[in-house]
Write a protein that holds these residues in place. Structure first.
Motif, PDB file in Angstrom:
ATOM      1  N   LEU A  96       0.747  -1.241   0.197  1.00 55.48           N
ATOM      2  CA  LEU A  96      -0.079  -0.075   0.187  1.00 55.48           C
ATOM      3  C   LEU A  96       0.833   1.203  -0.038  1.00 55.48           C
ATOM      4  CD1 LEU A  96      -2.764   1.390   0.158  1.00 55.48           C
ATOM      5  CD2 LEU A  96      -2.841   0.916   2.532  1.00 55.48           C
ATOM      6  N   LEU A  97       1.835   1.336   0.613  1.00 58.02           N
ATOM      7  CA  LEU A  97       2.700   2.458   0.949  1.00 58.02           C
ATOM      8  C   LEU A  97       3.588   2.637  -0.369  1.00 58.02           C
ATOM      9  CD1 LEU A  97       4.271   2.017   4.563  1.00 58.02           C
ATOM     10  CD2 LEU A  97       2.606   3.679   3.671  1.00 58.02           C
ATOM     11  N   LYS A  98       3.811   1.539  -1.086  1.00 56.74           N
ATOM     12  CA  LYS A  98       4.491   1.697  -2.671  1.00 56.74           C
ATOM     13  C   LYS A  98       3.340   2.412  -3.461  1.00 56.74           C
ATOM     14  CE  LYS A  98       7.940  -1.789  -2.213  1.00 56.74           C
ATOM     15  NZ  LYS A  98       8.354  -3.202  -2.805  1.00 56.74           N
ATOM     16  N   ILE A  99       2.398   2.294  -3.507  1.00 60.80           N
ATOM     17  CA  ILE A  99       1.224   2.952  -4.066  1.00 60.80           C
ATOM     18  C   ILE A  99       1.162   4.278  -3.787  1.00 60.80           C
ATOM     19  CG2 ILE A  99      -1.444   2.997  -4.609  1.00 60.80           C
ATOM     20  CD1 ILE A  99      -1.494   0.061  -4.320  1.00 60.80           C
ATOM     21  N   VAL A 100       1.099   4.713  -2.312  1.00 58.89           N
ATOM     22  CA  VAL A 100       0.984   6.123  -1.861  1.00 58.89           C
ATOM     23  C   VAL A 100       2.420   6.506  -2.487  1.00 58.89           C
ATOM     24  CG1 VAL A 100       1.319   7.271   0.073  1.00 58.89           C
ATOM     25  CG2 VAL A 100      -0.241   5.380   0.044  1.00 58.89           C
ATOM     26  N   ASP A 101       3.432   6.155  -2.414  1.00 61.21           N
ATOM     27  CA  ASP A 101       4.863   6.666  -2.794  1.00 61.21           C
ATOM     28  C   ASP A 101       4.852   7.108  -4.245  1.00 61.21           C
ATOM     29  OD1 ASP A 101       7.483   7.335  -2.146  1.00 61.21           O
ATOM     30  OD2 ASP A 101       8.252   5.455  -3.123  1.00 61.21           O
ATOM     31  N   ALA A 102       3.995   6.533  -5.078  1.00 60.05           N
ATOM     32  CA  ALA A 102       3.920   6.935  -6.495  1.00 60.05           C
ATOM     33  C   ALA A 102       3.353   8.442  -6.490  1.00 60.05           C
ATOM     34  CB  ALA A 102       3.121   5.910  -6.984  1.00 60.05           C
ATOM     35  N   PHE A 103       2.624   8.925  -5.546  1.00 61.43           N
ATOM     36  CA  PHE A 103       2.106  10.066  -5.570  1.00 61.43           C
ATOM     37  C   PHE A 103       2.520  11.264  -4.730  1.00 61.43           C
ATOM     38  CE2 PHE A 103      -1.390   7.090  -6.404  1.00 61.43           C
ATOM     39  CZ  PHE A 103      -1.962   7.639  -7.803  1.00 61.43           C
ATOM     40  N   SER A 104       3.177  10.755  -3.427  1.00 64.41           N
ATOM     41  CA  SER A 104       3.898  11.705  -2.691  1.00 64.41           C
ATOM     42  C   SER A 104       5.044  10.723  -1.842  1.00 64.41           C
ATOM     43  CB  SER A 104       2.837  12.284  -1.689  1.00 64.41           C
ATOM     44  OG  SER A 104       3.599  13.191  -0.724  1.00 64.41           O
ATOM     45  N   ASP A 105       6.272  11.294  -1.808  1.00 66.99           N
ATOM     46  CA  ASP A 105       7.209  10.835  -0.996  1.00 66.99           C
ATOM     47  C   ASP A 105       7.215  11.011   0.614  1.00 66.99           C
ATOM     48  OD1 ASP A 105      10.601  11.258   0.141  1.00 66.99           O
ATOM     49  OD2 ASP A 105      10.149   9.676  -0.945  1.00 66.99           O
ATOM     50  N   THR A 106       6.299  11.769   0.815  1.00 66.21           N
ATOM     51  CA  THR A 106       5.969  12.230   2.323  1.00 66.21           C
ATOM     52  C   THR A 106       4.717  11.693   2.822  1.00 66.21           C
ATOM     53  OG1 THR A 106       7.521  14.095   2.216  1.00 66.21           O
ATOM     54  CG2 THR A 106       6.100  13.860   4.153  1.00 66.21           C
ATOM     55  N   TYR A 107       4.791  10.941   3.867  1.00 65.11           N
ATOM     56  CA  TYR A 107       3.359  10.589   4.607  1.00 65.11           C
ATOM     57  C   TYR A 107       3.055  11.713   5.726  1.00 65.11           C
ATOM     58  CZ  TYR A 107      -0.070   6.881   5.574  1.00 65.11           C
ATOM     59  OH  TYR A 107      -1.128   6.129   5.813  1.00 65.11           O
ATOM     60  N   PRO A 108       2.095  12.548   5.301  1.00 66.44           N
ATOM     61  CA  PRO A 108       1.970  13.557   6.370  1.00 66.44           C
ATOM     62  C   PRO A 108       1.553  13.268   7.767  1.00 66.44           C
ATOM     63  CG  PRO A 108       0.006  13.270   4.920  1.00 66.44           C
ATOM     64  CD  PRO A 108       1.151  12.448   4.314  1.00 66.44           C
TER      65      PRO A 108
END
Length: 362
Positions: A96-108
């Motif tokens: 899941l985090l790899k999918i998120v990483d495609a849009f933003s490098d930072t988890y707010p």
């Protein structure tokens, strides 16, 4: 010889001569027989530490089970600190985090949640520690002779600067269970684990610290042979060494590593847990390093001899061993957060001490 060191030696001699002296044939040799009650000698004193590096005991302000806010955290930092022993448990979150990483490098911070931290409250770092280097200084030895056989000796050297060597690497055994959300939906727990680097004690040049060593020694000694008959007189001694180290100075690069460790802990305490996983990442704290050493006591044993040139002048040589361990504490403090990081180190010295000098009796 500084004034402080001189009085450390002379006062016990004066005390012994005024309190232990007794009006008896045992302590009261006839001075007309050529017996000299006092003697003093000077010469080189060489100290050779024999101790081994002992594992430091380390503590931080982050208690086991403490919940820390993750704050803004880069996903690359998360991936670098995934628990290798929990690959199956982390599999779904990692995808899941790899999918998120495609849009933003930072988890707010609004989504990253919190982590339950363990492992860095306290631990011992096996394979690391500190040892002292050999040192040579000017020694002075003062003796008060109760009779021809027994004397009380006070010995010390001009307090030298001693180099302290480091051994091994120090890391923090960090583990955490992180709970986060995505668009307000709770996500599975992700497991983190890493040995966070603190410092490499062997990468700081010739020494990690220096200190001025005060090591006065006092002994009761037994002298073989007889004054006026034997020019060569062996002796044995048993007594006490006191060790105190001041003017302690840390290697600047080690001090920087320790300040960085203070920032790491401050970030965890201040709700920026993600930044704590990035070495050298500054916090809002102002960490300062404090270095202290405790007064230490050790038994000491000596074998030596004197050789008389005439009634007054003589040569002396001895070798001693002291079972000495000193305790040194390093703290990283912040005015608001208190002690962030501390390390208690037993500096095992166990020195062999060689002395050779020329003396005068009076």
């Amino acid at each position: 010889m500084t004034q402080k060191a001189f009085w450390c030696m002379v006062v016990p001699i004066v005390f012994a001569s005024t309190t232990i002296y007794a009006e008896s044939s045992f302590f009261n040799l006839d001075e007309t027989e050529g017996f000299k009650r006092y003697s003093i000698s000077v010469g080189p004193l060489h100290v050779m530490p024999q101790g081994k590096a002992k594992a430091p005991k380390i503590r931080t302000a982050v208690k086991n089970g403490e919940v820390a806010k993750n704050g803004d955290i880069t996903l690359s930092t998360v991936f670098e600190n995934l628990d290798p022993d929990k690959q199956k448990e982390n599999q779904s979150m990692q995808a899941l985090l790899k999918i998120v990483d495609a849009f933003s490098d930072t988890y707010p911070a609004s989504q990253s949640g919190t982590s339950t931290v363990s492992g860095i409250e306290s631990w011992s770092m096996d394979g690391s520690g500190m040892t002292a280097d050999d040192v040579t200084t000017l020694g002075i030895m003062i003796n008060y002779h109760f009779n021809d056989k027994i004397s009380f000796e006070s010995k010390a050297g001009f307090p030298p600067k001693v180099d302290i060597q480091g051994k091994g690497k120090i890391t923090a055994p960090f583990t955490a269970e992180a709970n986060s959300t995505l668009l307000g939906i709770p996500l599975p727990t992700i497991y983190l684990k890493n040995d966070l680097p603190i410092t490499d004690l062997e990468s700081h040049g010739n020494s990690i610290a220096t200190a001025r060593a005060w090591t006065p020694m006092w002994e009761l000694q037994y002298h073989f042979g007889q004054t006026g008959i034997n020019k060569f007189r062996p002796y044995v001694g048993l007594g006490l060494m006191v060790a105190y180290f001041n003017e302690l100075e840390l290697n600047p690069s080690l001090e920087k590593d320790l300040i960085d460790s203070g920032h790491m802990i401050a970030n965890m305490k201040n709700g920026r847990g993600g930044d704590a996983l990035i070495k050298g990442k500054k916090s809002t704290a102002n960490p300062k390093v404090k270095l202290e050493s405790e007064l230490s006591f050790a038994p000491i044993a000596t074998l030596g001899f004197t050789y008389d040139f005439n009634q007054n002048w003589f040569a002396v040589a001895s070798i001693s061993y002291a079972h000495l361990t000193g305790k040194t504490t390093i703290e990283v403090n912040d005015d608001k957060l208190g002690t962030l990081f501390s390390s208690e180190v037993d500096l095992e010295v166990n020195p062999i001490i060689g002395y050779a000098g020329v003396g005068y009796r009076f």
